[in-house]
Structures are given as structure tokens and as C-alpha cells.
Design a protein around this motif. Sequence first.
Motif, PDB file in Angstrom:
ATOM      1  N   LYS A 134     -34.619 -11.143  19.299  1.00 35.02           N
ATOM      2  CA  LYS A 134     -33.837 -12.264  18.760  1.00 35.02           C
ATOM      3  C   LYS A 134     -33.668 -13.371  19.791  1.00 35.02           C
ATOM      4  N   ASP A 135     -33.294 -12.991  21.009  1.00 39.44           N
ATOM      5  CA  ASP A 135     -33.046 -14.000  22.040  1.00 39.44           C
ATOM      6  C   ASP A 135     -34.315 -14.762  22.391  1.00 39.44           C
ATOM      7  N   ALA A 136     -35.431 -14.042  22.478  1.00 34.21           N
ATOM      8  CA  ALA A 136     -36.706 -14.679  22.820  1.00 34.21           C
ATOM      9  C   ALA A 136     -37.099 -15.702  21.757  1.00 34.21           C
ATOM     10  N   VAL A 137     -36.882 -15.359  20.485  1.00 38.14           N
ATOM     11  CA  VAL A 137     -37.233 -16.267  19.395  1.00 38.14           C
ATOM     12  C   VAL A 137     -36.276 -17.457  19.351  1.00 38.14           C
ATOM     13  N   GLU A 138     -34.985 -17.207  19.535  1.00 40.59           N
ATOM     14  CA  GLU A 138     -34.015 -18.303  19.511  1.00 40.59           C
ATOM     15  C   GLU A 138     -34.266 -19.314  20.624  1.00 40.59           C
ATOM     16  N   ASP A 139     -34.793 -18.825  21.758  1.00 41.02           N
ATOM     17  CA  ASP A 139     -35.079 -19.726  22.880  1.00 41.02           C
ATOM     18  C   ASP A 139     -36.137 -20.772  22.534  1.00 41.02           C
ATOM     19  N   VAL A 140     -37.051 -20.410  21.614  1.00 42.42           N
ATOM     20  CA  VAL A 140     -38.127 -21.349  21.278  1.00 42.42           C
ATOM     21  C   VAL A 140     -37.999 -21.886  19.854  1.00 42.42           C
ATOM     22  N   ARG A 141     -36.931 -21.513  19.141  1.00 46.51           N
ATOM     23  CA  ARG A 141     -36.801 -21.886  17.729  1.00 46.51           C
ATOM     24  C   ARG A 141     -36.878 -23.385  17.508  1.00 46.51           C
ATOM     25  N   ASN A 142     -36.274 -24.171  18.376  1.00 40.06           N
ATOM     26  CA  ASN A 142     -36.275 -25.621  18.184  1.00 40.06           C
ATOM     27  C   ASN A 142     -37.659 -26.241  18.333  1.00 40.06           C
ATOM     28  N   ASP A 143     -38.566 -25.508  18.979  1.00 38.82           N
ATOM     29  CA  ASP A 143     -39.922 -26.022  19.175  1.00 38.82           C
ATOM     30  C   ASP A 143     -40.895 -25.512  18.122  1.00 38.82           C
ATOM     31  N   ILE A 144     -40.445 -24.576  17.286  1.00 42.45           N
ATOM     32  CA  ILE A 144     -41.269 -24.087  16.183  1.00 42.45           C
ATOM     33  C   ILE A 144     -41.039 -25.016  14.994  1.00 42.45           C
ATOM     34  N   PRO A 145     -42.090 -25.480  14.333  1.00 50.57           N
ATOM     35  CA  PRO A 145     -41.903 -26.382  13.183  1.00 50.57           C
ATOM     36  C   PRO A 145     -40.900 -25.817  12.178  1.00 50.57           C
ATOM     37  N   ALA A 146     -40.097 -26.704  11.609  1.00 46.71           N
ATOM     38  CA  ALA A 146     -39.031 -26.290  10.689  1.00 46.71           C
ATOM     39  C   ALA A 146     -39.577 -25.611   9.442  1.00 46.71           C
ATOM     40  N   ASP A 147     -40.829 -25.933   9.072  1.00 38.31           N
ATOM     41  CA  ASP A 147     -41.384 -25.339   7.852  1.00 38.31           C
ATOM     42  C   ASP A 147     -42.047 -23.985   8.095  1.00 38.31           C
ATOM     43  N   VAL A 148     -41.853 -23.424   9.288  1.00 43.84           N
ATOM     44  CA  VAL A 148     -42.358 -22.086   9.604  1.00 43.84           C
ATOM     45  C   VAL A 148     -41.197 -21.100   9.482  1.00 43.84           C
ATOM     46  N   PRO A 149     -41.115 -20.354   8.384  1.00 46.63           N
ATOM     47  CA  PRO A 149     -39.975 -19.446   8.198  1.00 46.63           C
ATOM     48  C   PRO A 149     -40.045 -18.243   9.139  1.00 46.63           C
TER      49      PRO A 149
ATOM     50  N   ALA B 116     -30.954  -0.981   7.938  1.00 51.58           N
ATOM     51  CA  ALA B 116     -30.518  -1.981   6.966  1.00 51.58           C
ATOM     52  C   ALA B 116     -29.147  -2.534   7.349  1.00 51.58           C
ATOM     53  N   ASN B 117     -28.859  -3.746   6.876  1.00 53.69           N
ATOM     54  CA  ASN B 117     -27.566  -4.415   7.065  1.00 53.69           C
ATOM     55  C   ASN B 117     -27.283  -4.752   8.527  1.00 53.69           C
ATOM     56  N   GLY B 118     -28.337  -4.884   9.339  1.00 53.91           N
ATOM     57  CA  GLY B 118     -28.141  -5.297  10.721  1.00 53.91           C
ATOM     58  C   GLY B 118     -27.903  -6.790  10.813  1.00 53.91           C
ATOM     59  N   GLU B 119     -27.381  -7.235  11.949  1.00 55.21           N
ATOM     60  CA  GLU B 119     -27.104  -8.650  12.155  1.00 55.21           C
ATOM     61  C   GLU B 119     -28.416  -9.429  12.279  1.00 55.21           C
ATOM     62  N   VAL B 120     -28.483 -10.565  11.598  1.00 58.19           N
ATOM     63  CA  VAL B 120     -29.693 -11.400  11.587  1.00 58.19           C
ATOM     64  C   VAL B 120     -29.332 -12.793  12.085  1.00 58.19           C
ATOM     65  N   ILE B 121     -30.185 -13.389  12.915  1.00 59.24           N
ATOM     66  CA  ILE B 121     -29.886 -14.724  13.431  1.00 59.24           C
ATOM     67  C   ILE B 121     -29.873 -15.727  12.277  1.00 59.24           C
ATOM     68  N   ALA B 122     -29.122 -16.814  12.446  1.00 57.93           N
ATOM     69  CA  ALA B 122     -28.855 -17.749  11.356  1.00 57.93           C
ATOM     70  C   ALA B 122     -30.113 -18.387  10.778  1.00 57.93           C
ATOM     71  N   THR B 123     -31.135 -18.578  11.608  1.00 53.53           N
ATOM     72  CA  THR B 123     -32.334 -19.292  11.148  1.00 53.53           C
ATOM     73  C   THR B 123     -33.400 -18.367  10.559  1.00 53.53           C
ATOM     74  N   ALA B 124     -33.092 -17.069  10.449  1.00 54.15           N
ATOM     75  CA  ALA B 124     -34.098 -16.103   9.975  1.00 54.15           C
ATOM     76  C   ALA B 124     -33.677 -15.452   8.665  1.00 54.15           C
ATOM     77  N   ARG B 125     -34.661 -14.902   7.969  1.00 55.31           N
ATOM     78  CA  ARG B 125     -34.417 -14.152   6.746  1.00 55.31           C
ATOM     79  C   ARG B 125     -34.373 -12.662   7.074  1.00 55.31           C
ATOM     80  N   ASP B 126     -33.587 -11.926   6.330  1.00 61.50           N
ATOM     81  CA  ASP B 126     -33.397 -10.489   6.560  1.00 61.50           C
ATOM     82  C   ASP B 126     -34.535  -9.714   5.892  1.00 61.50           C
ATOM     83  N   MET B 127     -35.591  -9.438   6.655  1.00 62.89           N
ATOM     84  CA  MET B 127     -36.773  -8.792   6.093  1.00 62.89           C
ATOM     85  C   MET B 127     -36.479  -7.363   5.653  1.00 62.89           C
ATOM     86  N   THR B 128     -35.658  -6.658   6.429  1.00 65.26           N
ATOM     87  CA  THR B 128     -35.364  -5.254   6.109  1.00 65.26           C
ATOM     88  C   THR B 128     -34.713  -5.127   4.739  1.00 65.26           C
ATOM     89  N   THR B 129     -33.753  -5.998   4.445  1.00 64.00           N
ATOM     90  CA  THR B 129     -33.073  -5.976   3.149  1.00 64.00           C
ATOM     91  C   THR B 129     -34.006  -6.430   2.038  1.00 64.00           C
TER      92      THR B 129
END
Length: 628
Positions: free
Chosen positions: A168-183, A191-204
Motif C-alpha cells: 500500500k505504501d509503495a503504491v501511494e508514494d507513486v499514486r499521484n504520478d500514475i494517470p488518473a484513468d488507471v484504476p 476479506a474486509n481488510g482496510e483498503v487505501i482510498a484510491t483503490a478498489r477492494d478486489m478481495t470483496t
Amino acid sequence: MNWLVTVAPAVAVTLIAVLVTKVGWRWFYIAAVTSKRDLTALWAYIKLLRLTKRYERENLTIADIFQMQVKQNPNKYAIISETQQWTFRQLDEFSNRVANLFHAQGFRKGDVVGLLLENRAEFVGIWLGLSKIGVITPLINTNQRGPSLLHSITVAHCKSLIFGEGFKDAVEDVRNDIPADVPLYQFNNEANGEVIATARDMTTLLETVERRKVATTADRANHHDRLVYIYTSGTTGLPKAAVISHARYLFIAAGINYTMGFRQDDIFYTPLPLYHTAGGIMSMGQSVLFGSTVAIRKKFSASGYFADCVKFQATVGQYIGEMARYILATPASPNDRAHQVRLIFGNGLRPQIWPQFVERFNIPKVGEFYGATEGNANIMNNDSTVGAIGFVSRILPKVYPISILRADPDTGEPIRGTDGLCQLCEPNEPGVFIGKIVKGNSAREFLGYVDEKASAKKIVHDVFHKGDMAFLSGDLLVADERGYLFFKDRTGDTFRWKGENVSTSEVEAQVSNVAGYKDTVVYGVTIPHTEGRAGMAAIYDPNNEVNLEVFAEKLAKVLPTYARPQFLRFLTKIDMTGTFKLRKVDLQKEGFDPTTIKDTIYYQTPKGRYEMLTPEIYEKINAHELRF
């Protein structure tokens, strides 16, 4: 008839005389001693070609072949670890969920979805599932952070990224540089683990989709379509995404299966990362394609290697790079010989420790291989010849089109004759290793990298005749009289000192052994007013365990004077690639200046002792007052 009886012996004698005159008695001797090796390999190669051609005709993908194993072995374990035991049916159902989820999310054949996840069963299930709808999966090195992680995502043209909760931390560090249209899709172990705000919960999301079959509206891939991208770790520069098609995956996994004599009832143990070819294709391919069980580990442990082999009842173990040296350096344990391993295979087992390793751990057979992820020049040692990374037949040299060419050891550029074509090396003459490229042949095709410019640099043209092409490995190899191939060095790593060529890989092995199997990297450095490059060894010794006096005495017994390092640098921390290779380029640039390097540096005196390199001594060297 009487005429035939009379003439036949004379004709036979004449033919033998002609052969002896043309090739010499020595050829017959070499043919006799290598025939078993060559014929065994030839039969394996024929079986490989039959299999690959059949699957090509039937246009089967890796997922199609996997379905055969699911049908035959639904309840057999496909992947096991300390925390997971997945059957072929479970792996199939999970991969179906992945396929259906991403198809419902709008992903289609040819799209690219990156994967950043540690070794676990879901790793295989995710790329396998995406392949069922024709989506390509770049397998991102889990050590990448910041700019290198961003580069891995962008160079592969990812339209989405799946990442594990541990990143999570590694992805959040570069999130602003990843195009917004890349989900982003975050996969949690539970299941039901904490998910960062900009990501979708794949497990659920996975819990809501069909697991028994893939949506009928999904497009399937073809046999020659791209399956995954595997990044070359290298020791310099940013990672390059090598293209692995379904055909290429099959060729690699099946090739080592037939050559090494793997069995379906083998249990494979690999602590290697699944994002690399070795662990992800050579071992995992035995499960996906041949129905074997593969035991995986999240992270390699030297002391836990044979303990794991015992626990998982492994019959085949895998190694790479310096792993064997780390394992050999561990204290003796009852597990050393309590295992059932009949074969270990991998690449990078140095000949200087090979005999000690197989003796201590009672290994009946070693299968050393050589090959580049992106290349087509792959070879294997099928008879445990110490130090050999493979062979080329002296009887049937053109069956498998690989060669060693005369080349400049610094640049790797082939040396050409007056006709403009390349020249073959003689036995015991080092040269650059190549593999002939044949378009449309899955065994000889060169798929290269996603970056076409990088791919072009690995191709040499007009090799043996005008218009032909070959993959240029960049590695210096040497073949002996019997055709066994031995690794010498990377082009550019060999340096010249005192009129002699010095192979860094050979010196590294001896220095490491003498230093107690410590991590070592050797390179050449320039000394002002001195011809050539002097050897320098950087040794990882954070606890100051190396006795320099003993070290110098032992080194003098195993290396000639010109090959002994003139400088030693003792490292307190190291930067290593995912395939256990020390990065040497920065060390080489830093040289031996004690005023800018914090590590302790020593130089070799004329008497062969090593003494501390002070700023005053450094100035004398630069002023040519202290000569080497």
C-alpha cells in the motif's frame, strides 16, 4: 552377390580412411564419450518439439493446457506453502473469478494489468485468470519503489494495477504520478481488510462473481499472443519488460521438464520470487502445465532451505545466483541429509563450491541451466558435469542453433572477417554466446522487450550469411573440446591487468570462498599513469570478521598475482537485485577514493599484504609515487 561381399569391406575401409583423414581419430573419441549425453538431449528436444508443435496446431493457451490438469487432478495440490494448500480445482475456480471480475470491469483482450504481489497461490491465480480473457499481466518486482516502480508500471503501458496489501505504501508514494484513468485494485489476504482510498477492494469484489466458468462473451487469447511481461532485474539501469507469450512460456517450462527428466509426481520446492522466469515459469510451469505440486516460500531463507524440503517432502529443489553459497555457509543441521531431494536445478552454482555443496547435502544430480528471460539462447547441463552451464554437441552441432562468436570482451561486439561475417570460436577460446533467430519458430523466435528500441540492441545481423539474425546474449562463454559450455563473464566485466585478461566472476568466486562465503563483487578500477585496470573487491563484512593476514595468504594460493585484487573495500550495507546479484556499477564509479567513501579501503603492498588506504597513500598513488 559375391561381388558385393568382396567390394563392401574395401568400400568401408576407404570411407573410414577418408573420415579419419578429414576429421581425425580425435573426433571419434569425442563422439564416443559424448554420445550418451547428446542422444539423451536430442530425444528430449524431439519430445519438446512434438509437444510444442501439437499445442501450436491446436492453438492452445496456457490456460487451456492448465484445464487439462484440472480435469485429470482436480483434488491434487497444485501450490502449497506454510499457510496455503491449493488444489488444482481451487486454483482454477479462483482464476475464473479473476477473469469474470475484470471482464465485468470492462477489460478486454490485449489490455495490460500490472501485478504487484508477494509469493502466494493467488499470484498465479491472478495472471492465469487474466489470461483467460486475453489480458496481459506484467509481473512487477516487489522490491521496486519510487521511480523504478513507476517506470515498471508505465513502460508496460498498464491500464490498471493489482497490488497486495503489503504494498500500500509503495503504491501511494507513486499514486499521484500514475494517470488518473488507471484504476487500482487492492488485494487483501483476508476479506474486509482496510483498503487505501484510491483503490478498489478486489478481495470483496471477487466474492460476487462466478467461479465455475468464464463468461462466454470473453475473447480468448491465441497460442502466440502475449501472456505476461517479466522484468529483467539486471545490475544497471531501469528494469526492462521482456515479452513472454503463451508459446514461450510453454517452451521454457516444457524444455526444462524434458531435459531434466522431471516427473509428474515430483514435488518442487522454490523459494524464488514468482515474478521472475526461474520461479514463475521453470518451477510453477511444472504445476500449471504438467500437474506437479510446487511448494513456495514468501522469502528465501538459507537456513530454512532444506528444512522446507523435508517439511514439504520435496523431490526437486531450485536455486539461483548465490543461494547455494548462502546455504553452504549455514551451520550443519540434521536436515542437511534428511530430505528426499533427488535433483536440484538452477543457474549460478559456482564450480568452486559445487563439489562441497552436493557432498554436504547428498544431492544425486545437479541440473545447471543458462538463459536470459528475453532471449532464445537457452542451454542446460543434463549430466551434472561440474561447472558446466550446458553443452553444444560436437557430433550434431547444428541441431540446436547456438554458437560462440569471437567478440570484443569489453563491448561484446562480434569480430568479423574480411567477408563481413562473424567468426566461430575454437574450443577453449572465450567468445560471446548467441542464439539464431528464426521467425515463426517458438523455439527460435526472439520476442524481446516491450520497448522495441531496447530489443533492437540485442540483435546482431549478418552472422553466418547475409540477412540472418541472432540474439546477442552479452555473456562471454567458453566451450571445451567435448562441447561443455562454461560461463566466463559479462562483456565489459572482464578487464586487463599486467597484460592478462581478468574474469571478475572467477575472482569473485575465489575471494568469496576465502572470505568465508561472503557476498563479494569484483570490478576493475583505473589508476592514474598506469596501464589497464586494477582489480578491486567489495566484500560485505559488517561485523569485521575477515582476518586480512589469513585472507591474503589463502588468496595467494588460489589466484595468480595479476588476478588478486589490488584494493579491498569492506561494505557495511549492500544493494542486491531480486536474483541475488550485487550491483557493481555504482561501486565501480566510486573507485577507491578514501576521502569520499565511508567504507574502509585497503590496498595491496608489493609484499602481498593488505594495508589501510589513507588519504595520504591515495595522494601518493595519484602522484605515481606508489606504483602497482
